[in-house]
Design an enzyme around this catalytic site. Sequence first.
Site, short mmCIF file in Angstrom:
data_model
loop_
_atom_site.label_atom_id
_atom_site.label_comp_id
_atom_site.label_asym_id
_atom_site.label_seq_id
_atom_site.Cartn_x
_atom_site.Cartn_y
_atom_site.Cartn_z
CB SER A 74 -0.91 0.01 1.23
OG SER A 74 -0.17 0.29 2.40
N GLY B 22 4.11 2.27 2.21
CA GLY B 22 5.27 2.62 1.40
C GLY B 22 5.85 3.97 1.78
CD GLU C 90 3.96 -2.40 -7.87
OE1 GLU C 90 3.04 -1.56 -7.87
OE2 GLU C 90 3.77 -3.61 -7.80
CB CYS D 280 -1.11 -2.87 -7.47
SG CYS D 280 0.06 -3.72 -8.56
#
Length: 486
Positions: A232, A236, A253, A287
């Site tokens: 998430s 991150g 990422e 994602c």
Amino acid sequence: MTDTPAARWEQRIFLGDWQPGRGDSVAVTEPATGQRLGLLATADADDVDAAARLAAEAQPAWAALPFDRRAAVLREFARLLQADAERINHWNVRECGSIPAKAEWELNASVEQAHMAAAMPMHAVGEIFPSSMPARRNYWQRVPIGVVGVIAPWNFPILLGLRSVLPALALGNAVILKPDVQSAVCGGLLLAELFESAGLPRGVLHVLPGGPATGEALVRHPAVKMISFTGSTAVGRQIGETCGRMLKKVSLELGGNNAMVILDDADLESAASCAAWGAFLHQGQICMQAGRHLVQRKVAGRYAELLAARAARLVAGDPAAGPVHLGPLINDRQAGKVEEVVARSVAQGARLLAGGKRDGRFYPATVLADVTPAMPAWTEEIFGPVAPITVFDSDDEAVALVNGSDYGLAAAVHSASVPRALALASRLKAGMVHINDQTVNNEFQVPFGGMGASGNGSRFGGPASFEAFSQTQWVSVMDSGIQYPF
């Protein structure tokens, strides 16, 4: 095919070898049924410290191996991964709620990733640059980072873990993999077994299941020189902040709120098919999921009709019990979030065209029309099988709507005119744009990554993996010393 209660990973972590973890025990629970499948041990900060120290000791010898010996280990891992497909796919279905076709695709993509990584050690490791100094030779070379920490997610746990683990190992690093506890068997412990059987030297890889405290210990450990995180955006940001203070390399990422842009000259049957795949695959828990459907007003009604018809034909259920299109959402919290976002959006004026009725952890393919940028179905990353449709009038308006999000992972544009689609794509703030396709695309040989709140600009895949998992060193050579003015 299942493991027995005496499975090697049962109540063990892989810390150089199989050891009891010092953290709490966690039940492995099947999301579709709630059935207990096993018992995990988790790692605490002391386990992370032990793994980091052992990895730092083992890494130089691994890096010093001739390239063909490192490659041979990775090729053997690829062979074993393919040979063990039945067991790993079984766990992907039972542990993660994957339908069998998704599990098979993920494993095959992981095998391809392993073969690519096995070829990496034979590539050139540097370049020679000219010098203004007589008789000097300037070598610029890639060297290992040292110990790489990999924090992998639960949605594609095998592929998204291995896309960092494999190239990191190929380039001479040691790795500590922290799989999510919701996917720690197929996304970590079974992989540890295969790496051990493939001949990876002791201490070069560690697999430490755990929650946020385990991840924080890994990020903060001074012997861990890089963190590769997939997850998430909120987490991150915290990891990036910590790594920034420690001057530690970090690859992030993160999430996405990805847009499908349907122009008025698009093939609507094809666009609806792409949209259904991009929105509903793996229950939308990807994602790159197509989370916003921007459709030019002239064709919006027909597009919504076609997409809703496709959604209505999709069956949600237990993927281990029989053929279904959608499995369960990963846990009750996520199922509740999807239900709540849809309910709030409908209360604000969105029209429910398909789905929208939760059954425990099962949520059907759902289509919402008349969604505006003020609604939660537009602003939030839903991470569920929901396709919100928003109407626009001009190409400029479509670009503004797409770029109005902080996220910038993937996008897709549909048009009969490829030049028109390419012109629009070049204006989108997205790390990946697919013309006349959908947003959920991954090819192991192509660099992958996002912009903005979807990541820090790092890339995985193909040549980008060399940059991601190594650092560079300048070595200059003079055959004999020279005299400087003082």
